[in-house]
Design an enzyme around this catalytic site. Structure first.
Site, PDB file in Angstrom:
ATOM      1  N   GLU A 231       0.887  -1.172   0.000  1.00 21.39           N
ATOM      2  CA  GLU A 231       0.000   0.000   0.000  1.00 21.39           C
ATOM      3  C   GLU A 231       0.917   1.211   0.000  1.00 21.39           C
ATOM      4  OE1 GLU A 231      -3.091  -0.130  -0.365  1.00 21.39           O
ATOM      5  OE2 GLU A 231      -3.729  -2.092   0.340  1.00 21.39           O
ATOM      6  N   CYS A 265      -2.197   9.016   2.469  1.00 25.65           N
ATOM      7  CA  CYS A 265      -1.917   8.454   1.147  1.00 25.65           C
ATOM      8  C   CYS A 265      -3.034   8.798   0.175  1.00 25.65           C
ATOM      9  CB  CYS A 265      -1.730   6.951   1.245  1.00 25.65           C
ATOM     10  SG  CYS A 265      -3.043   6.163   2.178  1.00 25.65           S
TER      11      CYS A 265
HETATM   12  P1  NAP Z   1       8.424   5.168   4.429  1.00 30.66           P
HETATM   13  O1  NAP Z   1       9.589   6.010   4.670  1.00 30.66           O
HETATM   14  O2  NAP Z   1       8.415   4.259   3.281  1.00 30.66           O
HETATM   15  O3  NAP Z   1       8.181   4.367   5.785  1.00 30.66           O
HETATM   16  C1  NAP Z   1       7.204   3.365   5.913  1.00 30.66           C
HETATM   17  C2  NAP Z   1       7.768   2.190   6.691  1.00 30.66           C
HETATM   18  O4  NAP Z   1       8.739   1.540   5.869  1.00 30.66           O
HETATM   19  C3  NAP Z   1       8.499   2.604   7.954  1.00 30.66           C
HETATM   20  O5  NAP Z   1       8.321   1.603   8.933  1.00 30.66           O
HETATM   21  C4  NAP Z   1       9.950   2.660   7.499  1.00 30.66           C
HETATM   22  O6  NAP Z   1      10.872   2.497   8.536  1.00 30.66           O
HETATM   23  C5  NAP Z   1       9.995   1.474   6.561  1.00 30.66           C
HETATM   24  N1  NAP Z   1      11.042   1.535   5.551  1.00 30.66           N
HETATM   25  C6  NAP Z   1      11.383   2.581   4.794  1.00 30.66           C
HETATM   26  N2  NAP Z   1      12.345   2.231   3.910  1.00 30.66           N
HETATM   27  C7  NAP Z   1      12.621   0.925   4.142  1.00 30.66           C
HETATM   28  C8  NAP Z   1      13.525  -0.026   3.572  1.00 30.66           C
HETATM   29  N3  NAP Z   1      14.332   0.310   2.572  1.00 30.66           N
HETATM   30  N4  NAP Z   1      13.538  -1.272   4.063  1.00 30.66           N
HETATM   31  C9  NAP Z   1      12.703  -1.636   5.064  1.00 30.66           C
HETATM   32  N5  NAP Z   1      11.811  -0.789   5.641  1.00 30.66           N
HETATM   33  C10 NAP Z   1      11.775   0.466   5.187  1.00 30.66           C
HETATM   34  O7  NAP Z   1       7.100   5.989   4.272  1.00 30.66           O
HETATM   35  P2  NAP Z   1       6.730   7.317   5.015  1.00 30.66           P
HETATM   36  O8  NAP Z   1       7.363   8.436   4.312  1.00 30.66           O
HETATM   37  O9  NAP Z   1       6.960   7.180   6.458  1.00 30.66           O
HETATM   38  O10 NAP Z   1       5.143   7.289   4.783  1.00 30.66           O
HETATM   39  C11 NAP Z   1       4.552   7.990   3.815  1.00 30.66           C
HETATM   40  C12 NAP Z   1       4.290   7.200   2.573  1.00 30.66           C
HETATM   41  O11 NAP Z   1       3.428   6.100   2.854  1.00 30.66           O
HETATM   42  C13 NAP Z   1       3.557   8.048   1.562  1.00 30.66           C
HETATM   43  O12 NAP Z   1       4.014   7.791   0.269  1.00 30.66           O
HETATM   44  C14 NAP Z   1       2.128   7.591   1.739  1.00 30.66           C
HETATM   45  O13 NAP Z   1       1.321   7.882   0.633  1.00 30.66           O
HETATM   46  C15 NAP Z   1       2.314   6.136   1.997  1.00 30.66           C
HETATM   47  N6  NAP Z   1       1.119   5.574   2.647  1.00 30.66           N
HETATM   48  C16 NAP Z   1       0.344   4.720   1.943  1.00 30.66           C
HETATM   49  C17 NAP Z   1      -0.811   4.215   2.513  1.00 30.66           C
HETATM   50  C18 NAP Z   1      -1.696   3.269   1.758  1.00 30.66           C
HETATM   51  O14 NAP Z   1      -2.499   2.585   2.376  1.00 30.66           O
HETATM   52  N7  NAP Z   1      -1.589   3.182   0.448  1.00 30.66           N
HETATM   53  C19 NAP Z   1      -1.157   4.569   3.814  1.00 30.66           C
HETATM   54  C20 NAP Z   1      -0.331   5.442   4.503  1.00 30.66           C
HETATM   55  C21 NAP Z   1       0.814   5.935   3.897  1.00 30.66           C
HETATM   56  P3  NAP Z   1      11.712   3.728   9.170  1.00 30.66           P
HETATM   57  O15 NAP Z   1      10.708   4.638   9.795  1.00 30.66           O
HETATM   58  O16 NAP Z   1      12.572   3.043  10.153  1.00 30.66           O
HETATM   59  O17 NAP Z   1      12.444   4.354   8.031  1.00 30.66           O
END
Ligand code: NAP
Length: 463
Positions: A231, A265
C-alpha cells in the site's frame, strides 16, 4: 536508524529506543511462531473474543490512546480520536464477519457430488508488517484484525518515529488476552528485512509506505519467494464537474487535502476543476484554506496540525521550490504558521505543466495542486496521467455521469461527492505505483490465507 518519540509540536525528544539486534529480531520471530502454533488451532470464536476485547479496551480509553498519536506524530487530537474509533470499527467488523468469510466454500465440479470439492481457508503462519507513521494505530489494526482472525501472527516493524504507538499496539493485544507473540513489535533496522523474510516461518509481508520502501522490501520478499502486499503513495484526483455543488465541493476539498496535515496516502492532492467553474472554485478554495488555524494539536480549536517531523517540512519545501522552478504558480495562503513546530504554510500550485515532475509527484503535506479541465474527457485524462492509482473523487449532482467517470479512473477506489474515505467496512488499496493487493473486508482477509482445495475423488476408480 534510531527509534525515537519526538514531539512535532515542541521539537522535544521525549524518549529514544535502541534498534533491535540480530538476536532480538530472531527472538521476535521465535515468539510469533510459538504463538502461531496455538493461536491458529483455537476455535475462531475464541480468536474473535480477543479482537472484541481489544476493541473494548480501545473504547474504554479513546483519549488516552489518541494522546499517544498526537504526541508522536502531531495529528489533531480530534483526528487521533477518530483514528482510535476507526480501529474499533475494524476490529468489530471482523468479529462480526470473519467466521463467515473464512467458512469453507463448496465448488460445483463436473463428475463430483455436492461437497466433494471444498476450499478451506487456512492461515499461513508468521507475517511481517512494515508500517508508516501517518496512522500509527489504524495501519496496525488494518492488517492485524483480519490476519489475527484468520489465525496468523505478526512481527511488526513500525516507523522509527512512532515507537510508543507500536508498543501500545503490542500491549493492547496482550491486555486483550492474546497469547504472547500474537503481535510482536521489533525496533528493526531496514536491513532486518532480509533476516526476517529469509526465515521459512515467515510467510509473507504487508508493507504500507513509500515507493522506495515498497520496492526494497518486496524485492527482498521476491528473493525468498514470499508474497507481499504493498500500500504505497497516492496523488488522488478530486474532480469537480461544472454541475457540482461548488460550496460543498470546496468544503470537502479543504478537508480532503488538509486532514492529518495533508499526510494521507489518499488525500485529495490534485484538484481537477471544470473550466467554467474553475475561477469561482479557486477563489472560494483559497479563502477556505486561509481560514485554517495552525497551532497546538491538543487544542480542539486547531484545524491545521504540524507535520510529523521537521525533516518532512524541509523535504516538502524543496518540492515546492522545484515546482516553482518548473514554472508552476506558487501561492502561500493564510496567516503565517507558527515558527515553533514542524508546520508547513498551506500552499496552492496552479499552472502546472502536465509533463512536469510536479504533476507526477506526491506532496505529503498541505500543498494543493489545482488543474483546469476542458471537459469530462480532459478531467479523466489529467486524473489518469499520474503514476499513482490509489483513490479519487468525482463531484457532480448527476450521479450517473459521476459513476461513468469513476469507472474510467485507473485507481483502486473512487468516492462520489466525498474525498477518498477510510472506513472499517470498505476495502482499501490501489493500482499502478500505489501498490498491489487490498486491505480490509474479505479481500484483505484472504491476502494471507491458503485457499486449500480438498477433493474427495474416490469416486469410481477413474482419474
Ligand atoms: P516510508 O519512509 O516508506 O516508511 C514506511 C515504513 O517503511 C516505515 O516503517 C519505514 O521504517 C519502513 N522503511 C522505509 N524504507 C525501508 C527499507 N528500505 N527497508 C525496510 N523498511 C523500510 O514511508 P513514510 O514516508 O513514512 O510514509 C509515507 C508514505 O506512505 C507516503 O508515500 C504515503 O502515501 C504512503 N502511505 C500509503 C498508505 C496506503 O495505504 N496506500 C497509507 C499510509 C501511507 P523507518 O521509519 O525506520 O524508516
Amino acid at each position: 536508524m534510531a527509534y525515537a518519540t519526538t514531539n512535532p509540536y515542541t521539537g522535544e525528544v521525549v524518549k529514544t529506543f535502541e534498534t533491535a539486534s540480530e538476536q532480538q529480531v530472531a527472538e521476535a520471530i521465535d515468539k510469533a511462531d510459538e504463538a502461531f502454533q496455538t493461536w491458529h488451532l483455537k476455535p475462531i470464536a475464541e480468536r474473535l473474543q480477543v479482537l472484541q476485547k481489544a476493541a473494548d479496551l480501545l473504547r474504554a480509553d479513546v483519549r488516552g490512546f489518541a494522546s499517544i498519536l498526537t504526541l508522536e506524530m502531531g495529528k489533531l487530537i480530534g483526528e487521533a480520536e477518530a483514528e482510535v474509533n476507526l480501529c474499533i470499527g475494524m476490529l468489530e467488523y471482523y468479529v462480526a464477519n470473519a467466521e463467515q468469510q473464512l467458512a469453507p466454500r463448496t465448488l460445483p465440479a463436473k463428475g463430483f457430488d455436492e461437497g466433494d470439492v471444498v476450499i478451506h481457508h487456512e492461515p499461513l503462519g508468521v507475517l511481517y508488517a512494515v508500517e508508516p507513521w501517518n496512522f500509527p494505530f489504524y495501519q496496525v489494526i488494518r492488517i492485524g484484525a483480519p490476519q489475527f482472525s484468520a489465525g496468523n501472527t505478526i512481527v511488526l516493524k513500525h516507523a522509527s518515529n512512532v515507537p510508543q504507538s507500536a508498543l501500545a499496539m503490542e500491549k493492547l493485544f496482550r491486555d486483550a488476552g492474546a497469547p504472547e507473540g500474537l503481535l510482536v513489535n521489533v525496533f528493526a533496522s531496514h536491513d532486518a528485512a532480509d533476516q526476517i523474510l529469509s526465515d521459512p516461518r515467515v510467510r509473507g509481508v504487508a508493507l504500507t509506505g513509500s515507493e522506495g520502501a515498497g520496492a526494497s522490501v518486496s524485492a527482498t520478499a521476491a528473493k525468498y519467494l514470499k508474497k507481499s502486499t504493498l500500500e504505497l503513495g497516492g496523488a488522488d484526483a478530486f474532480i469537480v464537474l461544472e454541475d457540482a455543488e461548488i460550496d460543498k465541493a470546496v468544503k470537502w476539498a479543504v478537508f480532503g487535502r488538509h486532514w492529518n496535515a495533508g499526510q494521507v496516502c489518499c488525500s485529495s492532492k490534485r484538484l481537477i476543476v471544470a473550466d467554467s467553474i474553475y475561477d469561482e472554485f479557486v477563489e472560494k478554495y483559497r479563502k477556505a484554506v486561509a481560514e485554517l488555524v495552525a497551532g497546538d494539536p491538543m487544542d480542539e480549536a486547531t484545524t491545521l496540525a504540524p507535520l510529523s517531523m521537521q525533516s518532512a517540512a524541509d523535504d516538502l519545501a524543496e518540492l515546492v521550490e522545484a515546482a516553482r522552478g518548473e514554472g508552476c504558480t506558487v501561492e502561500e495562503v493564510g496567516e503565517r504558521v507558527p515558527e515553533q513546530g514542524a508546520f508547513f504554510q498551506p500552499t496552492i500550485l496552479t499552472d502546472i505543466p502536465l509533463d512536469s515532475e510536479t504533476s507526477q509527484t506526491e506532496f505529503f503535506g498541505p500543498v494543493s495542486q489545482i488543474y483546469r479541465a476542458k471537459d469530462d474527457d480532459d478531467a479523466v485524462r489529467i486524473a489518469n496521467s499520474s503514476p499513482f492509482g490509489l483513490g479519487g473523487s468525482v463531484f457532480s449532482q448527476d450521479t450517473e455521469r459521476a459513476q461513468r467517470i469513476a469507472r474510467r479512473l485507473d485507481t483502486g477506489m473512487v468516492y462520489l461527492n466525498q474525498p477518498t474515505g477510510v472506513k472499517p467496512d470498505v476495502p482499501f488499496g490501489g493500482t499502478k505505483r500505489s501498490g498491489h493487493g487490498r486491505e480490509l473486508v474479505d479481500l484483505g482477509l484472504h491476502e494471507f490465507v491458503n485457499a486449500k482445495v480438498v477433493v474427495n475423488s474416490d469416486i469410481d476408480g477413474s482419474f
